[in-house]
Design an enzyme around this catalytic site. Sequence first.
Site, PDB file in Angstrom:
ATOM      1  N   TYR A  39      64.369  59.957  78.139  1.00  0.00           N
ATOM      2  CA  TYR A  39      63.402  60.836  77.349  1.00  0.00           C
ATOM      3  C   TYR A  39      62.677  59.918  76.145  1.00  0.00           C
ATOM      4  O   TYR A  39      63.252  59.108  75.693  1.00  0.00           O
ATOM      5  CB  TYR A  39      64.641  61.834  77.080  1.00  0.00           C
ATOM      6  CG  TYR A  39      65.232  62.433  77.925  1.00  0.00           C
ATOM      7  CD1 TYR A  39      64.562  62.647  79.150  1.00  0.00           C
ATOM      8  CD2 TYR A  39      66.204  63.540  77.452  1.00  0.00           C
ATOM      9  CE1 TYR A  39      65.315  63.535  80.179  1.00  0.00           C
ATOM     10  CE2 TYR A  39      66.966  64.357  78.581  1.00  0.00           C
ATOM     11  CZ  TYR A  39      66.243  64.315  79.891  1.00  0.00           C
ATOM     12  OH  TYR A  39      66.797  65.443  80.757  1.00  0.00           O
TER      13      TYR A  39
ATOM     14  N   SER B 266      65.986  73.278  83.462  1.00  0.00           N
ATOM     15  CA  SER B 266      64.507  74.120  83.420  1.00  0.00           C
ATOM     16  C   SER B 266      64.949  75.452  84.003  1.00  0.00           C
ATOM     17  O   SER B 266      64.198  76.063  84.789  1.00  0.00           O
ATOM     18  CB  SER B 266      63.974  73.471  84.497  1.00  0.00           C
ATOM     19  OG  SER B 266      63.200  71.897  84.045  1.00  0.00           O
TER      20      SER B 266
ATOM     21  N   LEU C 180      63.948  78.001  82.414  1.00  0.00           N
ATOM     22  CA  LEU C 180      62.906  78.813  82.181  1.00  0.00           C
ATOM     23  C   LEU C 180      61.838  78.312  82.990  1.00  0.00           C
ATOM     24  O   LEU C 180      60.421  78.823  82.684  1.00  0.00           O
ATOM     25  CB  LEU C 180      62.571  78.774  80.662  1.00  0.00           C
ATOM     26  CG  LEU C 180      63.401  79.867  79.932  1.00  0.00           C
ATOM     27  CD1 LEU C 180      62.997  79.910  78.413  1.00  0.00           C
ATOM     28  CD2 LEU C 180      63.367  81.215  80.542  1.00  0.00           C
TER      29      LEU C 180
ATOM     30  N   PHE D  64      60.013  75.374  82.948  1.00  0.00           N
ATOM     31  CA  PHE D  64      59.135  74.795  81.719  1.00  0.00           C
ATOM     32  C   PHE D  64      58.261  75.880  80.942  1.00  0.00           C
ATOM     33  O   PHE D  64      57.098  75.835  80.820  1.00  0.00           O
ATOM     34  CB  PHE D  64      58.128  73.943  82.364  1.00  0.00           C
ATOM     35  CG  PHE D  64      58.455  72.368  82.628  1.00  0.00           C
ATOM     36  CD1 PHE D  64      59.869  72.112  82.710  1.00  0.00           C
ATOM     37  CD2 PHE D  64      57.671  71.639  82.759  1.00  0.00           C
ATOM     38  CE1 PHE D  64      60.260  70.916  82.798  1.00  0.00           C
ATOM     39  CE2 PHE D  64      58.015  69.992  82.604  1.00  0.00           C
ATOM     40  CZ  PHE D  64      59.560  69.830  82.678  1.00  0.00           C
ATOM     41  N   GLY D  65      59.009  77.082  80.838  1.00  0.00           N
ATOM     42  CA  GLY D  65      58.466  78.096  80.025  1.00  0.00           C
ATOM     43  C   GLY D  65      57.566  79.218  80.868  1.00  0.00           C
ATOM     44  O   GLY D  65      57.255  80.089  80.159  1.00  0.00           O
TER      45      GLY D  65
ATOM     46  N   THR E  29      58.709  82.815  80.843  1.00  0.00           N
ATOM     47  CA  THR E  29      58.458  83.677  79.497  1.00  0.00           C
ATOM     48  C   THR E  29      57.411  84.508  79.893  1.00  0.00           C
ATOM     49  O   THR E  29      57.071  85.533  79.073  1.00  0.00           O
ATOM     50  CB  THR E  29      58.410  82.767  78.480  1.00  0.00           C
ATOM     51  OG1 THR E  29      57.125  81.977  78.510  1.00  0.00           O
ATOM     52  CG2 THR E  29      59.611  81.779  78.066  1.00  0.00           C
TER      53      THR E  29
ATOM     54  N   LYS F  53      54.437  83.310  79.482  1.00  0.00           N
ATOM     55  CA  LYS F  53      53.042  83.028  78.682  1.00  0.00           C
ATOM     56  C   LYS F  53      52.081  82.475  79.420  1.00  0.00           C
ATOM     57  O   LYS F  53      50.946  82.135  78.702  1.00  0.00           O
ATOM     58  CB  LYS F  53      53.611  82.092  77.441  1.00  0.00           C
ATOM     59  CG  LYS F  53      54.284  80.677  77.926  1.00  0.00           C
ATOM     60  CD  LYS F  53      54.844  79.892  76.735  1.00  0.00           C
ATOM     61  CE  LYS F  53      55.325  78.510  77.226  1.00  0.00           C
ATOM     62  NZ  LYS F  53      55.698  77.723  76.057  1.00  0.00           N
TER      63      LYS F  53
END
Length: 345
Positions: free
Chosen positions: A53, A233, A235, A237-238, A241, A243
């Site tokens: 990371y 993961s 979500l 990678f979002g 949501t 979005k």
Amino acid sequence: MQFRSLGKTDISVSAICLGTMTWGEQNTQEQAFEQIRLAKQAGINFIDTAEMYPVPPRGETYTRTESIIGEYFKAHGDRNDWVLASKVAGPGRMEHIRDGNPRLDRRNITAALEGSLKRLNTDYLDLYQLHWPDRKTNFFGVLGYQHDANDDAVAIEETLSVLGDLVKEGKVRQIGLSNETPWGTQRFLHLAETLNLPRAVSIQNPYSLLNRTFEVGLAEIAIREQIGLLAYSPLAFGVLTGKYLDGARPADGRLTLYERFQRYNNPEAQSATARYVALAREHGLDPGQMALAYVTSRPFVTSNIIGATNLEQLASNLASIDLTLSDEVIAGIEAIHTAQPNPAP
């Protein structure tokens, strides 16, 4: 906060784990410190990182995330308040990791751990995980297994033997797997038992409303063998949501910043996401919190690894621990899953 046992051990971990893979890339050190403090305030005691990371991995930022965590421990002196997990990288096309040939053998694992301990400002890890298999198999979104008769994988016996020595030396308390298959998981458990070597206590694989493939072959193993899932993961990678719906591209979103991360954003995933978001809103729920609450509630999950790039996102994700989904919401989720199963593995 809820707490659960890490495998068959007496180590108790929070049901939500603080993920760190954006630190050193999308997040500065001070922002990372703020996230750690907020998570601790919410009752989290579990933090997960890796030598590789931040993500996306590149030579210029390699190991920066661990160094940030180490600086936090140096500044705050609360290392013993945390269950700290890291990972050793397996083989792959990464020239910046150990001369471009990281393997899960004695030389590489020993060197990787020593580096991680130094960067993290600690003399032990509570959980040391194999980031992905040394052998050629299907992971990172690949569903079908293609056998390679010429694979020169490091023997699992050797990998376990090295880890056993590190446990005996007190540098590692427990070991875990990651991005592993049902065969690999059972093989690790079998060899640990027959050779009296360390037994894996967890498996860190992807799991979300868009990717429930863990349920097919690994969920039963996780429950019966007490090798619980550390879900990453959750979500997608979002994406969950909402979005990114209707072509939206928020300026600081991972899918906006990094074109390579399209694993969770294909047309089928977008369609399923729209339905999950609509279901959440129909019941007055935040879509991201609904997605996280579902993952955390699964009986084979030990901890749900959440990540965020700002404190508002993190606070919302943390609040998901207090959400209990109704039978009606669960039924709605299952109906969508039946219609569009695993669109983003």
